[in-house]
Design a protein around this motif. Structure first.
Motif, short mmCIF file in Angstrom:
data_model
loop_
_atom_site.label_atom_id
_atom_site.label_comp_id
_atom_site.label_asym_id
_atom_site.label_seq_id
_atom_site.Cartn_x
_atom_site.Cartn_y
_atom_site.Cartn_z
N LYS A 1 0.83 -1.20 0.00
CA LYS A 1 0.00 0.00 0.00
C LYS A 1 0.87 1.25 0.00
CE LYS A 1 -3.74 -2.25 2.58
NZ LYS A 1 -4.57 -2.23 3.82
N VAL A 2 0.30 2.34 -0.49
CA VAL A 2 1.00 3.62 -0.56
C VAL A 2 0.29 4.62 0.34
CG1 VAL A 2 1.71 5.53 -2.03
CG2 VAL A 2 1.83 3.20 -2.89
N GLU A 3 1.04 5.35 1.15
CA GLU A 3 0.50 6.40 2.00
C GLU A 3 1.07 7.74 1.53
OE1 GLU A 3 -1.45 8.57 4.03
OE2 GLU A 3 -1.72 6.56 4.91
N LEU A 4 0.18 8.66 1.17
CA LEU A 4 0.60 9.97 0.69
C LEU A 4 0.52 11.04 1.77
CD1 LEU A 4 -1.19 9.98 -2.79
CD2 LEU A 4 1.17 9.33 -2.28
N GLY A 5 -0.06 10.70 2.92
CA GLY A 5 -0.22 11.69 3.97
C GLY A 5 -1.42 12.59 3.72
N GLY A 6 -1.62 13.55 4.61
CA GLY A 6 -2.76 14.46 4.50
C GLY A 6 -2.47 15.65 3.61
N ASN A 7 -3.44 16.55 3.54
CA ASN A 7 -3.33 17.71 2.65
C ASN A 7 -2.20 18.66 3.03
OD1 ASN A 7 -5.53 16.85 1.13
ND2 ASN A 7 -7.01 17.97 2.39
N GLU A 8 -1.70 18.54 4.25
CA GLU A 8 -0.64 19.45 4.67
C GLU A 8 0.74 19.02 4.18
OE1 GLU A 8 -0.36 16.25 7.84
OE2 GLU A 8 -1.81 17.05 6.40
N ILE A 9 0.87 17.77 3.72
CA ILE A 9 2.19 17.25 3.35
C ILE A 9 2.72 17.85 2.05
CG2 ILE A 9 3.47 15.17 2.69
CD1 ILE A 9 2.90 15.29 5.65
N GLN A 10 1.90 17.86 1.00
CA GLN A 10 2.40 18.30 -0.31
C GLN A 10 2.91 19.74 -0.31
OE1 GLN A 10 2.67 15.93 -2.86
NE2 GLN A 10 4.09 17.50 -3.60
N PRO A 11 2.22 20.69 0.34
CA PRO A 11 2.79 22.04 0.38
C PRO A 11 4.17 22.10 1.04
CG PRO A 11 0.47 22.10 0.95
CD PRO A 11 0.85 20.66 0.90
N LEU A 12 4.38 21.29 2.06
CA LEU A 12 5.70 21.25 2.70
C LEU A 12 6.74 20.67 1.75
CD1 LEU A 12 4.71 19.92 6.25
CD2 LEU A 12 5.19 22.29 5.58
N VAL A 13 6.37 19.61 1.04
CA VAL A 13 7.28 18.99 0.07
C VAL A 13 7.59 19.96 -1.06
CG1 VAL A 13 7.55 17.11 -1.60
CG2 VAL A 13 6.52 16.65 0.64
N ASN A 14 6.56 20.66 -1.55
CA ASN A 14 6.77 21.64 -2.62
C ASN A 14 7.71 22.76 -2.17
OD1 ASN A 14 4.99 20.21 -4.19
ND2 ASN A 14 3.31 21.67 -4.01
N GLU A 15 7.54 23.19 -0.93
CA GLU A 15 8.42 24.24 -0.40
C GLU A 15 9.88 23.79 -0.41
OE1 GLU A 15 9.21 26.75 3.75
OE2 GLU A 15 7.35 25.59 3.49
N LEU A 16 10.10 22.56 0.03
CA LEU A 16 11.47 22.04 0.08
C LEU A 16 12.05 21.87 -1.32
CD1 LEU A 16 13.83 20.85 1.68
CD2 LEU A 16 12.63 18.65 1.67
N ILE A 17 11.26 21.30 -2.24
CA ILE A 17 11.75 21.03 -3.58
C ILE A 17 11.96 22.31 -4.38
CG2 ILE A 17 11.19 19.99 -5.82
CD1 ILE A 17 9.72 17.77 -4.29
N TYR A 18 10.93 23.14 -4.41
CA TYR A 18 10.93 24.29 -5.31
C TYR A 18 11.49 25.56 -4.67
CZ TYR A 18 8.24 21.33 -8.42
OH TYR A 18 7.85 20.30 -9.24
N SER A 19 10.87 25.99 -3.58
CA SER A 19 11.28 27.27 -2.97
C SER A 19 12.71 27.21 -2.45
CB SER A 19 10.33 27.64 -1.84
OG SER A 19 9.01 27.78 -2.31
N ASP A 20 13.05 26.11 -1.81
CA ASP A 20 14.37 26.01 -1.20
C ASP A 20 15.44 25.56 -2.20
OD1 ASP A 20 13.27 26.79 1.18
OD2 ASP A 20 13.13 24.78 2.01
N ILE A 21 15.24 24.38 -2.79
CA ILE A 21 16.32 23.77 -3.57
C ILE A 21 16.37 24.30 -5.00
CG2 ILE A 21 17.27 21.60 -4.44
CD1 ILE A 21 16.11 20.25 -1.93
N LYS A 22 15.27 24.20 -5.75
CA LYS A 22 15.30 24.60 -7.15
C LYS A 22 15.51 26.11 -7.31
CE LYS A 22 12.64 20.87 -9.35
NZ LYS A 22 13.65 20.44 -10.32
N GLU A 23 14.86 26.90 -6.47
CA GLU A 23 14.93 28.36 -6.64
C GLU A 23 16.11 29.00 -5.92
OE1 GLU A 23 11.16 30.08 -5.61
OE2 GLU A 23 10.04 28.66 -6.86
N ASN A 24 16.54 28.40 -4.81
CA ASN A 24 17.58 29.05 -4.01
C ASN A 24 18.81 28.18 -3.75
OD1 ASN A 24 16.33 31.72 -3.29
ND2 ASN A 24 14.72 30.35 -2.54
N GLY A 25 18.79 26.93 -4.23
CA GLY A 25 19.95 26.07 -4.05
C GLY A 25 20.25 25.75 -2.60
#
Length: 250
Positions: A147-171
């Motif tokens: 089975k796969v667990e994606l977590g609740g609605n609060e998880i994806q915004p946190l993941v997006n912040e880490l991937i995009y705002s922090d790493i992709k945009e600011n290294g």
């Protein structure tokens, strides 16, 4: 150059740099000639993968990768690797363009999970919205009886912040945020194992590994497989025989 592989990278560049750093630092060396032979295609102009997967009116990233595969195939590498989870949306189309073996990072990661954690009934998945949306990881995991667990609605915004705002945009890797995501997946959603379905998350794992959680890191696993295959081929093993272990048919 004899016995080299091609890395299809640039998605994103800092994550690709992490993959290259892993293979360079993990291979055992005593002299310059012990390092692996490879060509890095850091195609930073490949259109956004998630944007197209979620909305086909956006620019299709397949054609840039198609051009890279076709041009690199003329050089006859031993095999291809593509350290970007989301780009595997077009894996089968890209692999069909060439007779060069093309490793599937997603398949390798899921099989690693099955082998390392056979008693776990589910796995947490954190990834780009594109990888969540296309369900490639989810379908592969479910097909293998887990089975796969994606977590609740609060998880994806946190993941997006880490991937995009922090790493992709600011290294920048926010280790505390990365650990908070893992902690929530473990504590709030009962995930004893968490799959990092984006190479920016793999970079976060490389830079902030000091946590108590079990993770499946596809980029790290791919780095180990790359070293294994490259050394076997360098030492005389036939390419098809070497890679067959990792070209899953299921």
């Amino acid at each position: 150059m004899k016995h080299f592989f091609t890395i299809l990278g640039g998605m994103g560049t800092i994550a690709t740099e992490s993959y290259v750093r892993l293979i360079n630092h993990r291979v055992k060396i005593s002299k310059d000639q012990d390092y692996l032979n490879y060509i890095l295609v850091n195609d930073a102009q490949i259109p956004d993968r998630t944007a197209y997967i979620k909305d086909h009116t956006k620019e299709n990233f397949f054609f840039a990768l198609k051009d890279d595969v076709e041009k690199q195939s003329l050089l006859k590498p031993d095999f291809f690797v593509m350290p970007c989870n989301t780009a595997h949306y077009f894996y089968h189309d890209l692999a069909a363009l060439t007779d060069i073996p093309f490793l599937n990072m997603m398949d390798i990661a899921v099989h690693h999970f099955m082998e390392k954690f056979p008693k776990e009934e589910k796995i947490g998945l954190i990834a780009t919205e594109g990888s969540i949306f296309d369900k490639l990881y989810e379908n592969s995991i479910v097909k293998n009886g887990k089975k796969v667990e994606l977590g609740g609605n609060e998880i994806q915004p946190l993941v997006n912040e880490l991937i995009y705002s922090d790493i992709k945009e600011n290294g920048y890797v926010d280790g505390e945020l990365y650990h908070r995501i893992l902690r929530k997946m473990h504590d709030d959603y009962g995930c004893n194992v968490i799959l990092l379905g984006c190479t920016e998350l793999s970079l976060a794992q490389e830079k902030a590994p000091n946590h108590p959680y079990n993770v499946i890191d596809p980029q790290s696993i791919l780095a180990d497989v790359t070293i294994e295959l490259a050394l076997k081929i360098r030492n005389g093993m036939d390419v098809d025989r070497a890679v067959s272990k990792y070209l899953y048919q299921d």
